[in-house]
Design an enzyme around this catalytic site. Structure first.
Site, PDB file in Angstrom:
ATOM      1  N   SER A 132       9.327   3.046 -22.667  1.00  0.00           N
ATOM      2  CA  SER A 132       9.336   4.195 -21.766  1.00  0.00           C
ATOM      3  C   SER A 132       9.984   5.404 -22.446  1.00  0.00           C
ATOM      4  O   SER A 132       9.505   5.834 -23.488  1.00  0.00           O
ATOM      5  CB  SER A 132      10.037   3.815 -20.455  1.00  0.00           C
ATOM      6  OG  SER A 132       9.775   4.739 -19.436  1.00  0.00           O
ATOM      7  N   ASP A 185       4.546  -0.016 -17.192  1.00  0.00           N
ATOM      8  CA  ASP A 185       5.814   0.241 -17.894  1.00  0.00           C
ATOM      9  C   ASP A 185       6.312  -1.010 -18.623  1.00  0.00           C
ATOM     10  O   ASP A 185       6.340  -2.105 -18.061  1.00  0.00           O
ATOM     11  CB  ASP A 185       6.855   0.705 -16.873  1.00  0.00           C
ATOM     12  CG  ASP A 185       8.074   1.324 -17.518  1.00  0.00           C
ATOM     13  OD1 ASP A 185       8.804   0.607 -18.233  1.00  0.00           O
ATOM     14  OD2 ASP A 185       8.312   2.530 -17.297  1.00  0.00           O
TER      15      ASP A 185
END
Length: 363
Positions: free
Chosen positions: A45, A197
């Site tokens: 991320s 994610d």
């Protein structure tokens, strides 16, 4: 260490939205340190974005180029956020709160993301961050960079397993997949597979760095608090704490695996020197990370990001002062304190004897 020789480290960079500016500060200080060489980076991320920006700048302009690229990236993030409808409330601005807990636009957005699928909430798939990454990062240079190895983690939606992307396959899509929160954006499709994610499966993934035989010092840059002393007492605080636990769990599992493997090697006298000599380090300030509210991960105002950057630099500076000499020699992150309440994997014959257990020999 011979005169002029640099100590080599691998870095594991967590995700955390705007809190990734803490990692920016850490990287800024480490790049300033001539006694260090960054061998590899695993990022998820915001950690993945920091990693590719660093590699791009490093390839073009060395350490100074990497520092300048990171500054330019975070400044561009802040500039773009000025046009976002999600802003701090007048009350928070007046009281100096960095959170968005009282922001009507944030609260509305949070509610909508839990009720409406991202594809319907954002049918045009507008993502200013993706446009910003395309504009600021040259992935041909990132993939061509031989000064640092990169590993970017995303989560395969179908299998739930971590997918590690590395040079020369890094693209804007691999980075956006690593940062794709499923309640905010549709899954990112790469080669026919959908990804969310990377924090769900590796925040960040450590095993690509553990498998790297060229460097045995692994430094985890932790921006999410492992412990919160205050129990959550509202629905939002409960959800936020659940998210923190979820996003920390993959890292904790990998750290525990490393600890168990090292204990197994010691208990059985196994000759696996590459794992026996793995040295772990942690750059983190628990009380400072705990003081940051979850909603402030959406706060990209320049004053806030600059303060986080300064905190990150201070974290790295203290760590270097306290632990630099230990690099190449021993771990400075004691995993036994993290897993003190878990089982010991094996006992040697001596450990299992009555005498070692405090029992008298009946003979």
């Amino acid at each position: 260490m011979a005169k002029g020789e640099r100590k080599r480290i691998d870095l594991a960079l967590q995700g955390g939205g705007s809190h990734g500016a803490l990692t920016w500060g850490v990287l800024d200080r480490l790049l300033e340190e001539d006694r260090l060489e960054i061998d590899g980076i695993s990022g998820t991320s915001a950690g993945a974005m920091n990693a590719v920006v660093l590699a791009d700048g490093l390839h073009v302009g060395g350490r100074d180029g990497a520092r300048a690229a990171l500054h330019a990236f975070w400044k561009a993030v802040s500039d773009a956020a000025r046009f976002s409808p999600i802003q701090r409330s007048p009350w928070d601005r007046l009281m100096g709160n960095d959170s968005l807990d009282h922001s009507p636009s944030y609260l509305l957005f949070e509610s909508l993301t839990q009720l409406i699928a991202p594809a319907k909430l954002n049918p045009l798939a507008i993502n200013p961050l993706r446009d910003l990454v395309i504009r600021l990062v040259d992935f041909e240079r990132v993939n061509a960079c031989r000064k640092v190895k990169l590993f970017v983690t995303a989560t395969n939606v179908r299998t739930g397993r971590a997918k590690i992307f590395r040079q020369p396959e890094l693209t804007v899509d691999t980075v956006m997949a690593s940062a794709c929160l499923p309640f905010m954006f549709p899954a990112v499709e790469i080669d026919g597979e959908a990804y969310w994610d990377g924090g769900y499966s590796g925040n960040p993934a450590l095993y690509p760095l553990v498998d790297d035989q060229g460097c045995r010092d692994l430094v985890v840059v932790q921006v999410n608090p492992l412990v919160r002393r205050k129990l959550p007492d509202s629905s939002r605080e409960i959800i936020n704490r659940i998210n923190e636990i979820t996003f920390n769990s993959s890292l904790i599992k990998e750290l525990r695996s490393i600890q168990l493997l090292q204990q197994l090697i010691e208990a059985e006298g196994l000759e696996l020197e590459s794992y026996r000599s793995m040295r772990l380090h942690l750059i983190h300030a628990e009380h400072e990370a705990e003081a940051l509210s979850a909603s402030s991960k959406m706060n990209a105002e320049w004053d806030f990001l600059s303060r986080l950057h300064a905190q990150g630099r201070a974290w790295a500076g203290r760590w270097l002062d306290e632990h630099f000499d230990a690099l190449g020699e021993c771990s400075t992150f004691d995993l036994s304190t993290v897993f003190a309440d878990t089982f010991r994997p094996l006992s040697t014959a001596d450990d299992a004897s009555p005498a070692s257990q405090g029992e008298e020999d009946p003979g």
